[in-house]
Write an enzyme that holds these catalytic residues in place. Structure first.
Site, PDB file in Angstrom:
ATOM      1  N   SER A 131       0.847  -1.193   0.000  1.00 54.15           N
ATOM      2  CA  SER A 131       0.000   0.000   0.000  1.00 54.15           C
ATOM      3  C   SER A 131       0.887   1.250   0.000  1.00 54.15           C
ATOM      4  O   SER A 131       1.839   1.341   0.765  1.00 54.15           O
ATOM      5  CB  SER A 131      -0.896  -0.003   1.229  1.00 54.15           C
ATOM      6  OG  SER A 131      -1.701   1.132   1.206  1.00 54.15           O
ATOM      7  N   GLY A 132       0.585   2.181  -0.882  1.00 56.18           N
ATOM      8  CA  GLY A 132       1.339   3.423  -0.953  1.00 56.18           C
ATOM      9  C   GLY A 132       2.553   3.350  -1.857  1.00 56.18           C
ATOM     10  O   GLY A 132       3.296   4.321  -1.998  1.00 56.18           O
TER      11      GLY A 132
ATOM     12  N   THR B  77      -1.295   2.334  -8.321  1.00 56.57           N
ATOM     13  CA  THR B  77      -2.392   2.986  -9.031  1.00 56.57           C
ATOM     14  C   THR B  77      -1.883   4.162  -9.864  1.00 56.57           C
ATOM     15  O   THR B  77      -2.338   4.362 -10.993  1.00 56.57           O
ATOM     16  CB  THR B  77      -3.474   3.422  -8.019  1.00 56.57           C
ATOM     17  OG1 THR B  77      -3.881   2.259  -7.293  1.00 56.57           O
ATOM     18  CG2 THR B  77      -4.668   4.013  -8.713  1.00 56.57           C
TER      19      THR B  77
ATOM     20  N   ASN C  65      -1.727   5.478   3.016  1.00 57.93           N
ATOM     21  CA  ASN C  65      -1.932   6.103   1.715  1.00 57.93           C
ATOM     22  C   ASN C  65      -3.219   6.923   1.744  1.00 57.93           C
ATOM     23  O   ASN C  65      -4.275   6.402   2.084  1.00 57.93           O
ATOM     24  CB  ASN C  65      -2.030   4.986   0.648  1.00 57.93           C
ATOM     25  CG  ASN C  65      -2.179   5.527  -0.754  1.00 57.93           C
ATOM     26  OD1 ASN C  65      -2.326   6.732  -0.960  1.00 57.93           O
ATOM     27  ND2 ASN C  65      -2.152   4.640  -1.729  1.00 57.93           N
TER      28      ASN C  65
ATOM     29  N   SER D  29      -5.885   5.264  -0.918  1.00 61.16           N
ATOM     30  CA  SER D  29      -5.589   3.839  -1.000  1.00 61.16           C
ATOM     31  C   SER D  29      -6.716   3.079  -1.694  1.00 61.16           C
ATOM     32  O   SER D  29      -7.877   3.191  -1.317  1.00 61.16           O
ATOM     33  CB  SER D  29      -5.388   3.298   0.414  1.00 61.16           C
ATOM     34  OG  SER D  29      -5.073   1.931   0.365  1.00 61.16           O
ATOM     35  N   SER D  30      -6.353   2.291  -2.715  1.00 63.50           N
ATOM     36  CA  SER D  30      -7.351   1.458  -3.397  1.00 63.50           C
ATOM     37  C   SER D  30      -7.692   0.314  -2.472  1.00 63.50           C
ATOM     38  O   SER D  30      -6.806  -0.430  -2.064  1.00 63.50           O
ATOM     39  CB  SER D  30      -6.798   0.881  -4.689  1.00 63.50           C
ATOM     40  OG  SER D  30      -5.921   1.767  -5.313  1.00 63.50           O
TER      41      SER D  30
ATOM     42  N   GLY E 252       0.140  -6.274  -3.092  1.00 62.85           N
ATOM     43  CA  GLY E 252       1.175  -7.286  -2.955  1.00 62.85           C
ATOM     44  C   GLY E 252       0.989  -8.070  -1.669  1.00 62.85           C
ATOM     45  O   GLY E 252      -0.032  -7.942  -0.972  1.00 62.85           O
TER      46      GLY E 252
ATOM     47  N   GLU F  96       0.865  -9.420   1.947  1.00 60.97           N
ATOM     48  CA  GLU F  96       0.556  -8.709   3.196  1.00 60.97           C
ATOM     49  C   GLU F  96       0.939  -9.558   4.396  1.00 60.97           C
ATOM     50  O   GLU F  96       0.502 -10.690   4.522  1.00 60.97           O
ATOM     51  CB  GLU F  96      -0.944  -8.367   3.257  1.00 60.97           C
ATOM     52  CG  GLU F  96      -1.313  -7.231   2.320  1.00 60.97           C
ATOM     53  CD  GLU F  96      -2.783  -6.816   2.421  1.00 60.97           C
ATOM     54  OE1 GLU F  96      -3.574  -7.550   3.039  1.00 60.97           O
ATOM     55  OE2 GLU F  96      -3.114  -5.758   1.872  1.00 60.97           O
TER      56      GLU F  96
HETATM   57  P1  ATP Z   1      -2.713   1.183  -2.401  1.00 60.82           P
HETATM   58  O1  ATP Z   1      -2.370  -0.264  -2.369  1.00 60.82           O
HETATM   59  O2  ATP Z   1      -2.927   1.735  -1.026  1.00 60.82           O
HETATM   60  O3  ATP Z   1      -3.780   1.536  -3.339  1.00 60.82           O
HETATM   61  P2  ATP Z   1      -0.844   2.213  -4.348  1.00 60.82           P
HETATM   62  O4  ATP Z   1       0.338   1.336  -4.546  1.00 60.82           O
HETATM   63  O5  ATP Z   1      -1.894   2.161  -5.361  1.00 60.82           O
HETATM   64  O6  ATP Z   1      -1.384   1.956  -2.876  1.00 60.82           O
HETATM   65  P3  ATP Z   1      -0.706   4.972  -5.088  1.00 60.82           P
HETATM   66  O7  ATP Z   1      -2.054   5.393  -4.663  1.00 60.82           O
HETATM   67  O8  ATP Z   1      -0.450   4.719  -6.513  1.00 60.82           O
HETATM   68  O9  ATP Z   1      -0.278   3.710  -4.223  1.00 60.82           O
HETATM   69  O10 ATP Z   1       0.379   6.032  -4.589  1.00 60.82           O
HETATM   70  C1  ATP Z   1       0.283   6.640  -3.324  1.00 60.82           C
HETATM   71  C2  ATP Z   1       0.652   8.102  -3.416  1.00 60.82           C
HETATM   72  O11 ATP Z   1       2.044   8.220  -3.678  1.00 60.82           O
HETATM   73  C3  ATP Z   1      -0.033   8.830  -4.551  1.00 60.82           C
HETATM   74  O12 ATP Z   1      -1.255   9.362  -4.138  1.00 60.82           O
HETATM   75  C4  ATP Z   1       0.977   9.932  -4.866  1.00 60.82           C
HETATM   76  O13 ATP Z   1       0.848  10.993  -3.975  1.00 60.82           O
HETATM   77  C5  ATP Z   1       2.303   9.272  -4.589  1.00 60.82           C
HETATM   78  N1  ATP Z   1       2.918   8.720  -5.812  1.00 60.82           N
HETATM   79  C6  ATP Z   1       2.966   7.427  -6.192  1.00 60.82           C
HETATM   80  N2  ATP Z   1       3.625   7.279  -7.364  1.00 60.82           N
HETATM   81  C7  ATP Z   1       3.986   8.502  -7.749  1.00 60.82           C
HETATM   82  C8  ATP Z   1       4.707   9.035  -8.878  1.00 60.82           C
HETATM   83  N3  ATP Z   1       5.172   8.238  -9.843  1.00 60.82           N
HETATM   84  N4  ATP Z   1       4.921  10.378  -8.927  1.00 60.82           N
HETATM   85  C9  ATP Z   1       4.469  11.169  -7.947  1.00 60.82           C
HETATM   86  N5  ATP Z   1       3.798  10.745  -6.865  1.00 60.82           N
HETATM   87  C10 ATP Z   1       3.557   9.427  -6.757  1.00 60.82           C
HETATM   88 MG    MG Z   2      -3.854   1.847  -5.340  1.00 61.97          MG
END
Ligand code: ATP
Ligand code: MG
Length: 773
Positions: free
Chosen positions: A180-181, A185, A234, A237-238, A459, A461
């Protein structure tokens, strides 16, 4: 510049403008024996060897901190010479060990190079700041470029998938996982942005295609409003996994798309940790225009609603009113009618009101005295209020051949209301995705080239307490890792076959089979099947489920271990041993609903609500048990959580196996959401769980370093100049002679038809000798 081959690609190492500076650094490095020393706090620290002790079993090492430490040989790892600093593919490192991999990632990260290859993986580290690397200009830079010509980038991965699809007429997939984070996404969105951009180019003005691309891009804000929430890790967070398939026509243009979703975290609807939030839509709805709110019977005040008032209400830097406008806008672009939009909001509002139904205890019986709240809920859900109340408090239960009304306790009614809120939310989410698909899933039969699927899924957990949800996600990851290992095996096998060399490469995917069997085997009953059996058993309990597992798997040689003190068991996953706590699994799997209530909803005067529960519509009100009617419906209906997940996962794997896969691993650099800060132990943990280190381990079992004959001869001839002799010899013969002259152990290399292959570290050793000459 010098170069080494790996996995059939040529990557040029960083070329310094100042050659002499490079040489100085190199000489300084060579003077000492630099190593990485394992460290309890920092994972690894740099140092150089002062003395060898006990015949090389341990060493005295001067650490870069200034102190001297005696360490055993197994705790030190060779450091790569400076010319490998910031290599674009860690598989190129001479010394392919964990500290070197992490160090390389860190140096690149600090230089804002957040993407790095590791063999078949693209590793992406969340920068936690906006980098100027996603603009249209950069898109152009990556279009049609080969790996090695441009810096590692998610654009490069998307581009490769696109061109492979065009060239090989083969479906592609991009598998993005991480904690997460970590940025899954964000990277998914960037892939889709890239594809929309390159696939739309040169098409000229085409209104309908432009609209489709807009719709595909706008699917995301809708999904995020309903499927994402702020969590400790996050802010966005999805809370579900997804697989987005983008379909292309024969011209390589986007022709449609389809979204599949997995494992929505339903419990968040009625409870959140204090520092987290419910799904974004609940707060956005507080900012709806007053006419909409009036129709939804809502106040614009989150503190009025039990399901959202006890936890966080605001996210720093996020304006829920603005987000609500974005959502409306996205739904407009998607072509949702006003009444359809209202239906999605109707369910959310009904859930907020359900949370406010106050259930009191009248001795051992439940009662609901505030009828006004019930009326609000029933107004929105289109069912008669008196009837709804009765179904909640004294549902009809089948006893033998008769139906009887059974009084429920306060706790039972509260839990059935929570179950109802969760079911409403999940079913509405499913319907929402279905509606999006209706807009973007165009029929492209006949003119179909293929698809690129992007998987954005959580991924591995491992929490303090791991429950059924973690088992489902870890099972998924075990399968995905097996898929990766198998892919790697096939690619290697193909390469060895092409080069006509002896190989005894093993399918490392098979390593993971015992763990997968333990989870999903039918005979002997694996964890999921055993849970299923216990769920239909008349007197099934969590305890009996666990006892049965212990009997079946506890005494045989398997990936299963009993636990001594807690209710649960341990599974050996490839990433780690995970202890699962089996408390509440039967309920989590059955996910029971008050079927009296759901049957009522199936007959709702609001057609949207009725369709959400149509699987509860009874064909005949006599005879058949409601649950049987449900089973008979099969197909679209919701079975147990475990069954449904297993079936979805099987479908996903089947789809993935029809594709050429590309693997992306996202890494969260620290737990503070801070830019420029890398917590090394945290990153090491992720590299272990996400299979990057596993990939390296496998890579080292084969012949990971490979060089074309001419390149090998040119670079290493000086190691044994007398071996080749005078006059013309073809480069293959020259290489053979050279290797023979060096007296290299024949097990350490293979000679192919165009290249020579080496075991890990062989080339590094040659480099060392070369440097000394
Ligand atoms: P989750 O499993 O909780 O959904 P995730 O892996 O989908 O997590 P994201 O939501 O894609 O995580 O990323 C978390 C935050 O990190 C985003 O809201 C953004 O602020 C920052 N972030 C991630 N990737 C980038 C990037 N390539 N450039 C800038 N900021 C980023
Ligand atoms: Mg996500």
């Amino acid at each position: 510049g010098s170069y080494v081959h790996s996995h059939g690609t040529t990557v040029f190492l960083k070329s310094h403008s100042d050659q002499s500076e490079d040489a100085v650094a190199h000489a300084a490095f060579n003077e000492k024996r630099w190593v990485w020393v394992e460290d309890a706090d920092e994972a690894y620290v740099a140092g150089h060897i002062l003395r060898e002790l006990e015949n090389g079993q341990s060493f005295e090492v001067a650490l870069s901190s200034g102190s001297v430490r005696t360490v055993s040989a197994s705790e030190i790892h060779k450091m790569n010479p400076p010319k490998f600093d910031q290599v674009e593919d860690v598989a190129e490192l001479s010394f392919l060990n964990e500290p070197s991999v992490v160090h390389n990632l860190k140096m690149r990260y600090l230089a804002n190079n957040i993407y790095t290859y590791s063999g078949l993986f693209l590793v992406a580290i969340n920068p936690y700041k906006r980098l100027p690397i996603y603009t249209e200009d950069v898109v152009k830079m990556y279009k049609g470029k080969k790996r090695g010509e441009v810096q590692p980038h998610i654009f490069a991965t998307a581009d490769l998938a696109y061109y492979d699809m065009l060239q090989d007429r083969e479906n592609q997939s991009i598998l993005i996982t991480g904690e997460s984070g970590a940025g899954k996404t964000e990277n998914t969105k960037i892939v889709i942005q890239y594809l929309a951009s390159v696939a739309g180019e040169g098409r000229g003005a085409n209104k309908s295609a432009d609209r489709l691309e807009q719709q595909i891009l706008q699917a995301n804000p809708i999904l995020e409003a309903f499927g994402n929430a702020q969590t400790i890790r996050n802010n966005n967070s999805s809370r579900f996994g997804k697989f987005i398939r983008i379909e292309f026509n024969m011209q390589g243009q986007i022709a449609g798309a389809n979204i599949e979703w997995y494992l929505l975290e339903k419990s968040r609807v009625h409870q959140q940790s204090p520092k987290e939030r419910n799904y974004h839509i609940f707060y956005q709805l507080m900012h709806a225009d007053s006419a909409t709110r009036a129709k939804l019977l809502l106040e614009n005040d989150a503190s009025q609603y039990n399901y959202i008032k006890r936890s966080n209400r605001y996210i720093e830097g996020v304006d829920d009113a603005q987000e609500f406008n974005n959502l409306k806008n996205a739904m407009d672009i998607m072509g949702f009618e006003e009444n359809e939009q209202f239906d999605f909001l109707r369910v959310v509002a009904a859930i907020l009101h359900i949370g406010n139904i106050s259930v009191v205890a009248d001795r051992d019986r439940a009662d609901i005295r505030d009828f006004a709240v019930i009326e609000r809920v029933c107004h929105l859900l289109g069912v008669p209020a008196q009837e709804f109340r009765k179904c909640l408090l004294t549902p009809k239960i089948k006893a033998g051949r008769d139906w009887v009304n059974l009084a429920r306790t306060q706790a039972q009614v509260i839990s059935s209301l929570e179950a109802l809120a969760k079911a409403l939310y999940e079913r509405s989410f499913s319907s929402l995705v279905g509606r999006i698909n209706k807009a973007i899933d165009r029929n492209v039969s006949g003119d179909k080239l293929g698809f690129i699927g992007v998987l954005d899924i959580a991924g591995f957990e491992i929490f303090e307490v791991n429950s059924f949800e973690q088992l489902c996600i870890n099972y998924t990851n075990e399968m995905l890792q097996q898929f990766f290992n198998h892919t790697m095996f096939e690619i290697e096998q193909e390469e060895y076959r092409k080069e006509n060399i002896d190989w005894s490469y093993i399918d490392f995917g098979l390593d993971l089979q015992p763990t997968i069997d333990l989870i999903d085997k039918i005979n002997p009953v694996g964890v999921l099947a055993c849970l299923e059996e216990e769920c239909v058993a008349p007197r099934g309990t969590d305890q009996r489920f666990l006892e049965k597992l212990n009997r079946t798997w506890g005494d045989v040689d398997s990936k299963y271990q009993r636990t001594r003190f807690q209710d649960g068991f341990i599974i050996q996953h490839y990433a780690a041993d995970v202890q699962y706590c089996t408390k509440g699994w039967l309920d989590k799997n059955k996910d029971p609903l008050n079927e009296d209530v759901t049957r009522l909803l199936a007959q709702s005067s609001e057609s949207y609500v009725a369709t959400l529960f149509e699987d509860y519509l009874q064909e005949d009100d006599q005879g058949s048990l409601p649950s049987l009617a449900k089973l008979r419906k099969g197909g679209g209906s919701f079975r147990t959580v475990g069954q449904r997940h297993k079936q979805q996962l099987m479908t996903l794997m089947k789809t993935l196996r029809m594709t050429h896969p590309h693997f992306v691993r996202c890494i969260v650099p620290n737990v503070h959401k801070r830019a420029g800060d890398m917590d090394i132990p945290l990153v090491c943990d992720q590299l272990r769980c996400n299979g990057v280190l596993e990939g390296i381990r496998i890579c080292r079992k084969g012949f990971p370093n490979r060089l074309p004959f001419a390149a090998f001869k040119q670079r290493y001839e000086m190691l044994c100049p007398e071996a080749i002799g005078e006059g013309f010899v073809d480069s293959r013969t020259a290489c053979k002679a050279l290797l023979k002259g060096m007296e290299l152990d024949p097990e350490k290399y293979r000679i192919g038809t165009t290249k020579v292959f080496f075991k890990a570290t062989v080339l590094a050793e040659m480099e060392e000798i070369r440097d000394r000459k």
